[in-house]
Structures are given as C-alpha cells and as structure tokens.
Scaffold this active site. Sequence first.
Site, mmCIF file in Angstrom:
data_model
loop_
_atom_site.group_PDB
_atom_site.id
_atom_site.type_symbol
_atom_site.label_atom_id
_atom_site.label_comp_id
_atom_site.label_asym_id
_atom_site.label_seq_id
_atom_site.Cartn_x
_atom_site.Cartn_y
_atom_site.Cartn_z
ATOM 1 N N LYS A 74 -10.393 -34.660 -7.087
ATOM 2 C CA LYS A 74 -10.111 -35.308 -5.810
ATOM 3 C C LYS A 74 -9.388 -34.331 -4.891
ATOM 4 C CE LYS A 74 -5.822 -37.364 -7.570
ATOM 5 N NZ LYS A 74 -5.047 -38.595 -7.744
ATOM 6 N N ARG B 180 1.467 -49.468 -8.425
ATOM 7 C CA ARG B 180 0.748 -48.888 -7.282
ATOM 8 C C ARG B 180 -0.565 -49.638 -7.108
ATOM 9 N NH1 ARG B 180 -0.482 -42.494 -7.396
ATOM 10 N NH2 ARG B 180 -1.946 -43.185 -8.998
ATOM 11 N N TYR C 52 9.704 -18.400 17.916
ATOM 12 C CA TYR C 52 10.173 -19.510 18.724
ATOM 13 C C TYR C 52 11.650 -19.814 18.441
ATOM 14 C CZ TYR C 52 5.354 -20.696 20.003
ATOM 15 O OH TYR C 52 4.089 -20.668 20.487
ATOM 16 N N MET D 247 2.046 -21.977 14.471
ATOM 17 C CA MET D 247 0.837 -22.704 14.132
ATOM 18 C C MET D 247 -0.164 -21.817 13.391
ATOM 19 S SD MET D 247 -1.894 -24.775 16.525
ATOM 20 C CE MET D 247 -0.769 -26.096 16.934
#
Length: 823
Positions: free
Chosen positions: A493, A591, A719, A768
């Site tokens: 998964k 769950r 930054y 980023m």
Amino acid sequence: MSINLKSLIPVFDAEWIGSNTDVFIDHISIDSRSLQNGSKTLFIALSGSNNDAHLYIEELIEKGVQNFAVQYIPESVKGKANFLVVKNTLNALQQFASYYRDLFDFPIIGLTGSNGKTIVKEWLNFLLSPDYNIIRSPKSYNSQVGVPLSVIAINEKHNLGIFEAGISTVNEMEKLEKIIKPNIGVLTSIGSAHDEGFENLEQKIKEKLLLFKNTNVIIYQKNELVDKCLADFSAENPIPDRTFFSWSFKDNSADVFILKKETKNELTIIQYQYEDKASDLEIPFNDSASVENAISCLLVLLYFKYDSKTIQNRVQMLYPVQMRLEVKNGINNCSIIDDSYSSDFQSLKIALDFLESQQKKNATKTVILSDIFQSGFSNEELYSKVSQLVSANKINRVIGIGPTISSFKDKFSNCIAFQDTASFIEAFESLNFSNETILIKGARSFQFEEIVSLLEEKTHETVLEINLDSISHNLNYYKSKLADDVKIMVMVKAFGYGNGGLEIAKLLEHHKVDYLGVAFADEGISLKNGGIKLPIMVLNPESTSFPSIIQYKLEPEIYSLKGLNAFLKIAKEKNLKDFPIHIKMDTGMHRLGFEENTIDELIQTLKNNSSVRVQSILSHLATSDDPKHFGFVEKQIGLFEKLSSKLMSELNINPIRHILNTSGISNFPNAQYNMVRLGIGLYGVSNDSSEQKYLENVGTLKSIISQIRTIPSGDSVGYGRRFMAEKETKIATIPIGYADGISRLWGNEIGFVTIKNQKANIVGSVCMDMLMVDVSNINCKEGDSVIIFGESPTVIEMAEALKTIPYEIMTSISQRVKRVFFR
C-alpha cells in the site's frame, strides 16, 4: 556445451529415473522464469529455506523442459520427464561445474577479498582483452550458486578465465576452489564486509586464502597480518615453486614498492619500483579504493610480463564500473533497462531474464544491442546464438548498433541496424519509441549512455534508488522466521511505502508470496492493470469501490455490518458465488473491525449465504513493537482466538487466519496462525535495533549539488535569515525540498545530508524545491552526488530526530521524485 545427460549420473552421484537415455543437454538453468529454458536444458531444482524450485517443475514441463536434477520427484510429474535424483541439488550444481571446469586447460585468475573483487575483475578483463579471449564472472556472480553458473559458461574458444569468489562464513571457500581451480590468485582489499561470519579478521583471511590452495602465484597487498596468514597457509598447503607477488605503500621489501603517490585533480600519479626499475603510472581516479584496485591490476600485468609503456596506455583508460542493472522511466510510457556498459554473451542472457521480470503488461519488448565482444565464438556462431536467445525471449524488435551486428541483422526477424551510435541518434525520431520495455545493452566503446539519455524521462536530478536485491534479502529474512506451512501477505500500500508499488509487486510475485495487501481499490486496480496475478486484499474498501473490486477480482476486507450488507447486495445483483472476502475483527486497536458484541449478527448474516466466501479472518495488533505493552498484545491474540474460533465453528469454515504484522512476526512466533502480514520490514526497517542489523537498506534518496558559493561572516542563508554565518562558510544548494517530501523540521541544523561520505548539516529553512548545506570542510564540487537518506542518515535516524516514525518519512517522498530500480 553438448553433454550426454546419462553420462552425468556418476558426476552427480545420482539415481536415474527416466525413459529417454539418449539426450544431450546444451544449457544448465536454475531459473524457472527464464525463457531460455527448452528441450535441451537441464534444470537443477535448488531447494532452500525460503524457496523450492521443485514447485515449478510441472509448469516447466508444460513449457518443454524434459530434464531435471532433483532432490525428490513431485507426485504430479512422475513419469513425465527425465530425472537425476540427488541428495542435494546445490551440491549437484557445484559438482557439475567442477567436472565441466576440468574439460578445459587454460590460465584462470581467481579473485577474492572483502572489497574490490568485481571492480578488479572488470578492469582486468578490459586490460587483458586485447590479447586474450576471456571468460569472466558476469556481474558479481561470486556466491555458492553464482560461481558454478559463471564457470559453466566457458567454451572452447576461451583462453583465459577471471572468476571472483565471495564467502560470508567458514567452510564455503573450499567448495568454490574446487570449481574455479585458479592458477593465479589475487587477494583484494580485506575489510569489514561479512565480519559476522568469522571469529576474527585472521580467520577470515585464512578462509579466503583457501581459494589459492593450488595456485602458482598469489598477488596481494603486503601487511603483517596477511603475511602471517600466508605463512600458515603455505605450511598447510605446500606447492612447489609457488610465489608470492606483493605490493606496498610502506614496506620496501614488497616486490612492487610504491615510491610516491600524488593526487592531481581527478587523477592519481604513482611511481612504483619493480625489479630495480622505477616507473610512473597515471591512474584516472583519486579515491583510495580505486587506486588500490588499479594497483592489484598493475601486479597482474607485471606478472604477465607487460612493459611499463603498455601498462600506462591501458591503465589510463580505466573507467568507473557500473555493477547493476537499472530500471528507469522512459519517454512515451517506456521502461528503460540500463545495461549500457558491457556487451558479452553471458551477461546478455542475464539481462534478457531481467527484462522479462520487469516487462510492463502487454508492452513491446525491444533490445538495443551493440556488437558483442569476447564471446569465444566465431561471429557466425555468436550471432546465431544471440538470435536464438532473442527469439526465445520473444523480443519484438532488435536495434543493432555496430558494423558486425549490422552484417548479421538478417538473423533476426525484426531488426534495424546502424553502423554506429551517431547514426542511431540521427534516426532517433523516426524510430517511434512508445509503450515499450527497452533493454539497452552495449559495450562501453559505443557510448550507449547517450542513448539512455535520449530515452530517459526528463525529470529533476533527485532520484529514489530502490535496491531489489535488498527487498529479496529482507523478504527471505522474515520468511526464515515462519513455520513451513505459514503463508505470507506483503503490504504494498501507499505506493509500496513510497518505494514503487508495481515494480516491487512484480518481484514479490516472482518470490511467490501468497497475497498482496493494499489500502484502497485504486491501488489494487493499478497492480492488476500492470499484470499482477497474485490475489490482492483491499484493507480499506469504500462501498463505492465495490463494483470495481468485483470487476478486477480484488478481495475486500469487510469490517462492519453496513459494509458487509452493502457488498452482499451488489454480490447478489451480479449473481456472484463464493466471492472471497476477509473479515476484520477489532481486538483492541479500535480502528476498524467487528467488535465482540456484533459477532452473533455477523454470523447470522453470513450463514447460508453462497454469494461470498470467508477467505480469511484477521485482526491488527496495536503494540507488537513495544515490550511495555506485550501483555496487551497477548490479550488481543486471546480475543482473536476466541472470536475467530467462534466464527469458524458456527459457519463450519476453515479460512486463513492472520494477526501478526512485521514486529509481530519477530516478537510473537506462537501466533503465526496460517498467514502473517509483512509491511515495513520488507523495506529494511525494524523497530528492534538488534534485528535491524540483519536487514538491508532498500531505498536511497539521492540528489546532486546544484551550486556552491562561499559567504562571509555575518551573511544569512534562506528564508527568514534563520542561519547566520559566524565565519566564512561554503554553502551548497541541493535541488530537493518539502515539495519532494523533506520535512521543514529537518532544516536549521537539525538534519544533514551525506556528501563524499561526510556529514553536511542543513542550514536555514528547507525550501519548497531546495535545501542548503554547509560544505566548508568537504572537498566537493557542483554536480557531486548527495545522499538525502539511505545508509546515512537512515530513515530511522530522521524519524527519531523529527519525533515521528520511518513510515512517514518513506511515504512522504513525492511522486515527482523519479524511482530507479536496480539489482
């Protein structure tokens, strides 16, 4: 090779069971997947703790294989083929290789050591190939299986062999010596690899020296411990006229003494003294490992009586050795298998098998192939054999590059030929590559890396490298913990925990795991569309996905009465019968799952319902990795036993039961039931530090240095000016950031990357698409490789620093980061 099968009975010490005594074999195989298997193949069914090739005999017979060496004959194939029944098939493979080696009489160089074996082998092949027709180990085939397969590739035209031998513990080298029987021995660098298999370094060296029991000369780097081991070895294994040919940077009593060593840019210049003569040698590398490997090659050339001028001319042309096949994303939905650094017949066979294992569903298979060198065959015979290989592997088109293969293009059913790489590049646009799996296999002189560059999908220079061999290793490690009859489901998964779902699923299918697990239906659909045939369980199916689950023959986990009734309604509408479902019990995770007070209603709903079949009953452990809560785990297992037994009794069924996850496999072996679910452990991560050392790293996130600048004291980086230089600082910018999955919390000198095997702290905030590191103390340049995570830092280190778990680190890596799979 053409050998009468019955003549091998005494070689194997085998019992013959078969009807056809007049059979000749020309091919030995241990790989049931290989499309090269045929009527003249002897398939040796290796049987180990994690895999048994006897299980594949029936399908091999259906494909035309008729001759087998086996430890037992499965009931389903008795009377259907010829069998050589032996006590141990691995021993039989080794005995055959030893017998086959004795059919040839030419010099053999045997290499062993901790590091550098494959590099030295490839370089010696390059250095000696102008004068010899060489057979060598393909790739790093140096194991108890790899060595015999390498030796079996010898043919009558070869006049020099170069084989490497690797061991991980005692009593292994003597078997390999009987197969290789080297005349010339080369001991490469001795390091810490596989230390755990030996009591100490001295024992390891002595075991490795056993490869040289019958060699005339042993080439090695002189030092006190190796000299002592050689003295003991010679006393125990005396041979008249054996010589030791040594080299050293420090000991001037060595046969070849390195007088001077100077690093200059990317080069190393040494001056060596041999037979009272000093000579200069320029080595095109500056790292110590490459220099030592080159000196090992130098001694072989000196032993072969090459003059210093010839040595210099050849050594200066040495090149970095790529030791792996890489799978890359290509243009127009193509997959690229990059083997663009060698072209010999034996490695072509290996590459074609790899191509078959990586082929996309229904994709065209294309091979771009250069002229093949050092095959030992005449050109006519060679390209006839290549054409047979290509045909057996069902290659749709061949693109030949080189004058020789061009002259034999008519031997291939669909072949376009070009005289050289430049001609191919000129015609590239007209070749229309699309939806293909393309094997690029060429000798270095053809510079096929230019072809790889043309075909490779253009993405940024950050890649996640996935080591498929490490996945196999980790799978086998956990398999070794299971009882023989316990099945294994592997979780793929979340895009294979960030590593790439389809490619890993293909590998798992080859290893014949029993189930794959995904979270959502679209993940399972993607695998089915990719050609995966294994049963796939969907752990979190939404009711809207039930029609798709049925259409693609996925198997849903059912965890509530609402979900069960919704699925039964669709199943009845579609007139399904015995469709497999998996019932999830809530034993304390809270769950998903049926709680104890809903079991009676669940039983009533399932009773006399023929639309579905309970394929398995499962639950999930909440704390299997934390010894403080093992008591809670025992309660979960007890409740699971109670609830699942009730369900089985009331419904009169005997489904698979499973509750253990990765850490559960290690910590609760008595609760294996019929199946376990392997997750993060497959990808090389354990919650137990004592277990972690047995796992191999799977994913290495790499990038490069985009730019380097030096800033003065007082200047800031990034930054918010969160890093202020206290002194003149050299800053490198790396093209990876939080959009690629690197947490901003990893910045500001909390985290680091590795450059040139040295830590470089991240300074300032992670951006980023970029991050910046301090490389003031690292000798690096723009374009150099950067390790974001892998061996150092590990994802475990990162997770601890960020107060999270390795799962989050791995699954956060963006899809825009290219995945490269290799072996």
